[in-house]
Design a protein around this motif. Sequence first.
Motif, PDB file in Angstrom:
ATOM      1  N   GLU A  16       0.845  -1.210   0.000  1.00 33.54           N
ATOM      2  CA  GLU A  16       0.000   0.000   0.000  1.00 33.54           C
ATOM      3  C   GLU A  16       0.873   1.250   0.000  1.00 33.54           C
ATOM      4  O   GLU A  16       0.562   2.235  -0.671  1.00 33.54           O
ATOM      5  CB  GLU A  16      -0.938  -0.018   1.208  1.00 33.54           C
ATOM      6  N   LYS A  19       2.049   1.947  -3.407  1.00 30.63           N
ATOM      7  CA  LYS A  19       0.993   2.525  -4.268  1.00 30.63           C
ATOM      8  C   LYS A  19       0.905   4.033  -4.054  1.00 30.63           C
ATOM      9  O   LYS A  19       0.689   4.790  -5.003  1.00 30.63           O
ATOM     10  CB  LYS A  19      -0.358   1.858  -3.975  1.00 30.63           C
ATOM     11  N   SER A  20       1.069   4.478  -2.808  1.00 27.22           N
ATOM     12  CA  SER A  20       1.007   5.920  -2.532  1.00 27.22           C
ATOM     13  C   SER A  20       2.197   6.650  -3.154  1.00 27.22           C
ATOM     14  O   SER A  20       2.097   7.826  -3.492  1.00 27.22           O
ATOM     15  CB  SER A  20       1.038   6.198  -1.035  1.00 27.22           C
ATOM     16  N   GLY A  58       8.809  -1.664  -6.938  1.00 23.53           N
ATOM     17  CA  GLY A  58       7.930  -1.266  -8.033  1.00 23.53           C
ATOM     18  C   GLY A  58       8.746  -1.149  -9.303  1.00 23.53           C
ATOM     19  O   GLY A  58       9.823  -0.544  -9.306  1.00 23.53           O
ATOM     20  N   HIS A 119      -0.394  -1.950 -10.354  1.00 24.71           N
ATOM     21  CA  HIS A 119      -0.944  -0.669  -9.870  1.00 24.71           C
ATOM     22  C   HIS A 119      -0.599   0.402 -10.893  1.00 24.71           C
ATOM     23  O   HIS A 119       0.564   0.821 -10.991  1.00 24.71           O
ATOM     24  CB  HIS A 119      -0.355  -0.317  -8.500  1.00 24.71           C
ATOM     25  N   LEU A 124       4.059  -4.190  -8.939  1.00 23.30           N
ATOM     26  CA  LEU A 124       4.600  -4.186  -7.581  1.00 23.30           C
ATOM     27  C   LEU A 124       4.928  -5.612  -7.170  1.00 23.30           C
ATOM     28  O   LEU A 124       4.095  -6.521  -7.302  1.00 23.30           O
ATOM     29  CB  LEU A 124       3.585  -3.585  -6.606  1.00 23.30           C
TER      30      LEU A 124
END
Length: 237
Positions: A16, A19-20, A58, A119, A124
């Motif tokens: 998570e 993703k940010s 990533g 994503h 990822l």
Amino acid sequence: MVTSELRLETVDSTMEAAKSLAATQDFLLVTAEEQTLGKGTRGRVWQSLPGNIYMTIGVNRRHLPPARLALLPLEMGLHLWEAAAAAVSPSQRSGLHLKWPNDLLLLGSKAGGILMESHGEFLLVGLGINVAGAPPVGDGGTPSACLAQAGMPVDGKDALVEDIYRRVREAAREADAYDSEAVLLQWQGKVDWQRLHGLRDRAGTPSVLPMSVNKHGHLQVRHADGSREWLVSEYLV
Ligand code: BTN
């Protein structure tokens, strides 16, 4: 190459957090000492013992030609195996294997796992690696192990993270040299083809023996009655 790296103490999940962070970079790395909501494959929980590795890499899709995608789960497993093999005592390397598609096994017990998610422009790759502690497994999963049992120093975590991150970036940079046959051959060399596995999510957890892997990354197994089946997405224990 534009990269972003984030080293956190505590986070819900490095997936998570990645993703940010994701924007237009080429590569991302997020690590944490502890996860409060670590995710395993198939919606399972990934436990957070202290001293283990929790990381997400990533990779921007511009570094992932479509021809490379089919075997990417196996390729990521290879990076994990190679880096782990360099981190443990040389005499213990022969105890390290890959379980399809990319679990890291130490003497048959799970020492690391990989979760891959898409994503936006990023792929990822989340890696959980047991270094100092082997979490108890209570739900019929593969028993766990940790790399300290194979002589990896517990203060070698950062070096292992960097080694995996470097391997992933180098492979992406050398995209022109990508050779799917070589990936398959190397991956096959890391599997214990004599080891029986259970199909975890099927009634009775039937035992199967891995037989071969194809260019799509599918695994052919042999059932106890001699029949063969190609697995596309299954969980082996
Ligand atoms: C598996 O179930 O085998 C895959 C486990 C992947 C766990 C890692 S830990 C770092 C990253 N963040 C998560 O929440 N999951 C992955």
